[in-house]
Design an enzyme around this catalytic site. Structure first.
Site, PDB file in Angstrom:
ATOM      1  CE  LYS A 285     -12.062   1.084   9.817  1.00  0.00           C
ATOM      2  NZ  LYS A 285     -11.249   1.776   8.843  1.00  0.00           N
TER       3      LYS A 285
ATOM      4  CG  ASN B  47      -0.253  -0.070   2.511  1.00  0.00           C
ATOM      5  OD1 ASN B  47       0.462   0.860   2.871  1.00  0.00           O
ATOM      6  ND2 ASN B  47      -0.400  -1.181   3.234  1.00  0.00           N
TER       7      ASN B  47
ATOM      8  CE  LYS C 179     -10.116  -2.762  13.469  1.00  0.00           C
ATOM      9  NZ  LYS C 179      -8.990  -2.748  12.545  1.00  0.00           N
TER      10      LYS C 179
HETATM   11  N1  CTP Z   1      -5.151  -2.837  11.663  1.00  0.00           N
HETATM   12  C1  CTP Z   1      -4.547  -3.917  12.291  1.00  0.00           C
HETATM   13  N2  CTP Z   1      -4.489  -5.115  11.654  1.00  0.00           N
HETATM   14  C2  CTP Z   1      -5.030  -5.299  10.439  1.00  0.00           C
HETATM   15  C3  CTP Z   1      -5.663  -4.190   9.799  1.00  0.00           C
HETATM   16  C4  CTP Z   1      -5.699  -2.978  10.445  1.00  0.00           C
HETATM   17  O1  CTP Z   1      -4.058  -3.771  13.413  1.00  0.00           O
HETATM   18  N3  CTP Z   1      -4.945  -6.469   9.860  1.00  0.00           N
HETATM   19  C5  CTP Z   1      -5.207  -1.541  12.382  1.00  0.00           C
HETATM   20  C6  CTP Z   1      -4.510  -0.394  11.678  1.00  0.00           C
HETATM   21  O2  CTP Z   1      -3.163  -0.283  12.073  1.00  0.00           O
HETATM   22  C7  CTP Z   1      -5.323   0.799  12.139  1.00  0.00           C
HETATM   23  C8  CTP Z   1      -6.715   0.247  12.371  1.00  0.00           C
HETATM   24  O3  CTP Z   1      -6.552  -1.171  12.469  1.00  0.00           O
HETATM   25  O4  CTP Z   1      -4.852   1.336  13.352  1.00  0.00           O
HETATM   26  C9  CTP Z   1      -7.720   0.545  11.304  1.00  0.00           C
HETATM   27  O5  CTP Z   1      -7.191   0.204  10.054  1.00  0.00           O
HETATM   28  P1  CTP Z   1      -8.007   0.518   8.718  1.00  0.00           P
HETATM   29  O6  CTP Z   1      -7.217  -0.009   7.557  1.00  0.00           O
HETATM   30  O7  CTP Z   1      -8.463   1.948   8.692  1.00  0.00           O
HETATM   31  O8  CTP Z   1      -9.315  -0.320   8.916  1.00  0.00           O
HETATM   32  P2  CTP Z   1      -9.636  -1.835   8.846  1.00  0.00           P
HETATM   33  O9  CTP Z   1      -9.915  -2.305  10.230  1.00  0.00           O
HETATM   34  O10 CTP Z   1      -8.540  -2.570   8.107  1.00  0.00           O
HETATM   35  O11 CTP Z   1     -11.000  -1.850   8.029  1.00  0.00           O
HETATM   36  P3  CTP Z   1     -11.294  -1.350   6.511  1.00  0.00           P
HETATM   37  O12 CTP Z   1     -10.001  -1.544   5.745  1.00  0.00           O
HETATM   38  O13 CTP Z   1     -12.395  -2.247   6.086  1.00  0.00           O
HETATM   39  O14 CTP Z   1     -11.707   0.103   6.610  1.00  0.00           O
END
Ligand code: CTP
Length: 399
Positions: free
Chosen positions: A344, A217, A348
Site C-alpha cells: 500500500k 464500518n 499510494k
Molecule cells: N483510504 C483512502 N480512501 C479510500 C480507502 C482507503 O484514503 N477510499 C486510506 C485509508 O484512510 C488508509 C489507507 O487508505 O489510510 C489504507 O486503507 P485500507 O482500508 O487498509 O486499504 P485499502 O487501500 O482500502 O485496500 P483494502 O481494503 O483492499 O485492503
C-alpha cells in the site's frame, strides 16, 4: 540508564523461561536492581541459581523463605521497593490467578500488594492463547492497568505454528526502559511541534443507501482523534476531518465533519495544500451504493441486491501530487500485515504507513508496526492509542 530502579521479574512455568535470563541480564547491564521471583513450575525449567548468578540478588521462590529474612513482611517490603514488575513468561495459569485476585504464592502476593506498573509477557500454546477464558482474563487485567507485551507469531515449543511465542527479551526490556525512564512521557509534554500544520482524518465513513440505511464500518475514530490531540498538545496546528465517531473533539483543533467518503474526499482536497503532513487514519469505505435512494426502501421482494461502485481512494489521489506534503496512511490487515502494508505504501506513494490488525477497531489499545519509505520497520507492543499517537508523531518529526 536504570541506576536506582528496582525491577521484579516474575518467572512462571514455560519453556521460554530460559529467555528470561536474557531479560534479567539486560536489565542488570542497564544498572537496574533486579529481583527474580519464581513459581514452583518455573523451577522445573530453569534453576534459581541461574537467576541468582545473573541478577546478583537472592531469588525468591516461596513466601516464607530465607531470602528476605531481614524484613518483617517480605512480600510487602519487596513490592514497595519495586519501580516495575515484569512477568515473563506469563502462563495462562498466572494470568488467570491475577485476573481472579488470587495471592497464593510469592509471585501473586507480591504483584497483588504492589502499585507500580506491570508488564505481562504471555507465552503459551496458540490454542490456549486464543481460549476465550484467557482472552477475557487478559482484557480484565488490561482494564485495571496491566500492560501486555503481546506474544509473537512463530514456531512454538510444542511444534505448532501460531501466536503464543513470548515477545523477544529485547522488546520486553525496551518496554521496561520506557516505563522506568518516563523519557517518552516527558517528551510528550514538550511543545516540539509548534509551527507544524497537520491534517488528520478519523472515524468510519457511512455510505448512504436510503434516508435511514447506510454501509458503514466498525471504526471508533479513537486512533485518529488520539493523533490529533497529541499533535495539538505538542503545539501543532491541527485540522481534524472526522467521519463517524463518538469521540470528543480535542482542544485546539479545527474539527470538520465529513460523514461519507465523498464528503471526506472533498474536505481533504480543500485543505491538502495548507498542511505539511497528512495522516489518513479514517476508515474510508471502499465501495458505495451505485444509486442513492431518496425514499426509504420497502421490503417488497424476498431477495434484494445492491449495486456498488468503488469510492475515490483519497490517499492514492494525494500520492499522485504530493508537493512536499508528508503522507501517512494506515493499513488494516488481517494477514500478511507488513507485506500488505508495504504494498500500500508503494502503490499510494506514501512516506509512512502504520499497520495494525482489525482487533484494534474500537479498542483503547492497539499494537502497531510503522513502515517508512526507506523500508525501516518498527514494531510497538500493545499500548494505549494515546501513547502510540505520540510514537507515530515522533517517527514523522523526530527520526
Ligand atoms: N483510504 C483512502 N480512501 C479510500 C480507502 C482507503 O484514503 N477510499 C486510506 C485509508 O484512510 C488508509 C489507507 O487508505 O489510510 C489504507 O486503507 P485500507 O482500508 O487498509 O486499504 P485499502 O487501500 O482500502 O485496500 P483494502 O481494503 O483492499 O485492503
Amino acid at each position: 540508564m536504570l541506576k536506582g530502579k528496582t525491577v521484579i521479574v516474575g518467572v512462571t512455568g514455560g519453556i521460554s523461561a530460559y529467555k528470561t535470563a536474557d531479560i534479567v541480564s539486560r536489565l542488570n547491564k542497564l544498572g537496574a536492581n533486579v529481583w527474580v521471583v519464581m513459581t514452583n513450575a518455573a523451577k522445573e525449567f530453569v534453576s534459581p541459581l541461574t537467576f541468582r548468578t545473573i541478577s546478583k540478588n537472592p531469588v525468591i521462590t516461596t513466601l516464607f523463605g530465607e531470602e528476605l529474612a531481614n524484613s518483617a513482611v517480605p512480600h510487602i517490603s519487596l513490592s514497595q521497593k519495586a519501580d516495575l514488575i515484569i512477568v515473563a513468561p506469563a502462563t495462562a495459569n498466572i494470568i488467570g490467578k491475577l485476573a481472579q485476585g488470587m495471592a497464593d504464592d510469592a509471585l501473586t502476593t507480591i504483584i497483588m500488594s504492589s502499585v507500580c506498573p506491570k508488564i505481562i509477557a504471555p507465552a503459551m500454546n496458540t490454542k490456549m492463547w486464543e481460549n476465550p477464558i484467557v482472552e477475557e482474563n487478559c482484557s480484565k487485567l488490561k482494564t485495571v492497568g496491566f500492560n501486555f507485551c503481546e506474544p509473537e507469531v512463530g514456531l512454538l515449543a510444542c511444534g505448532d505454528e501460531g501466536s503464543g511465542r513470548m515477545s523477544e527479551p529485547k522488546t520486553i526490556v525496551e518496554r521496561a526502559v520506557e516505563f522506568l525512564t518516563k523519557k517518552e512521557k516527558q517528551k510528550d509534554d514538550k511543545k516540539d511541534l509548534v509551527g507544524k500544520k497537520i491534517l488528520v482524518t478519523a472515524g468510519g465513513t457511512q455510505e448512504s443507501i436510503d434516508p435511514v440505511r447506510f454501509i458503514g464500518n466498525r471504526s471508533s475514530g479513537k486512533m485518529g482523534y488520539a493523533i490529533a490531540k497529541a499533535a495539538a498538545d505538542r503545539g501543532a496546528q491541527v485540522v481534524l476531518i472526522s467521519a463517524n465517531s463518538n469521540q470528543t473533539a480535542p482542544l485546539n483543533t479545527t474539527l470538520i465533519y465529513a460523514d461519507s467518503s465523498q464528503a471526506m474526499y472533498e474536505e481533504v482536497m480543500k485543505h491538502r495544500h495548507d498542511n505539511n503532513v497528512i495522516i489518513m487514519a479514517a476508515a474510508v469505505a471502499d465501495y458505495q451504493p451505485k444509486i442513492q435512494f431518496f425514499q426509504k426502501l420497502k421490503k417488497d421482494e424476498d431477495e434484494f441486491s445492491l449495486d456498488l461502485k468503488k469510492t475515490k481512494d483519497i490517499l492514492e489521489e494525494l500520492g499522485k501530487s504530493k508537493n512536499g506534503t508528508y503522507l501517512v496512511g494506515f493499513a488494516l490487515e488481517s494477514d500478511n500485515l507488513i507485506e500488505n502494508a508495504k504494498e500500500k505504501l508503494i502503490k499510494k506513494n506514501l512516506d509512512m504507513i502504520v499497520a495494525n490488525e482489525p482487533s484494534a477497531f474500537g479498542d483503547d489499545y492497539s499494537e502497531i508496526s510503522i513502515v517508512d519509505k526507506n523500508d525501516r520497520i518498527e514494531h510497538f507492543c500493545k499500548a494505549k492509542k494515546e501513547d502510540l499517537a505520540h510514537r507515530i508523531l515522533d517517527r514523522i518529526f523526530i527520526s
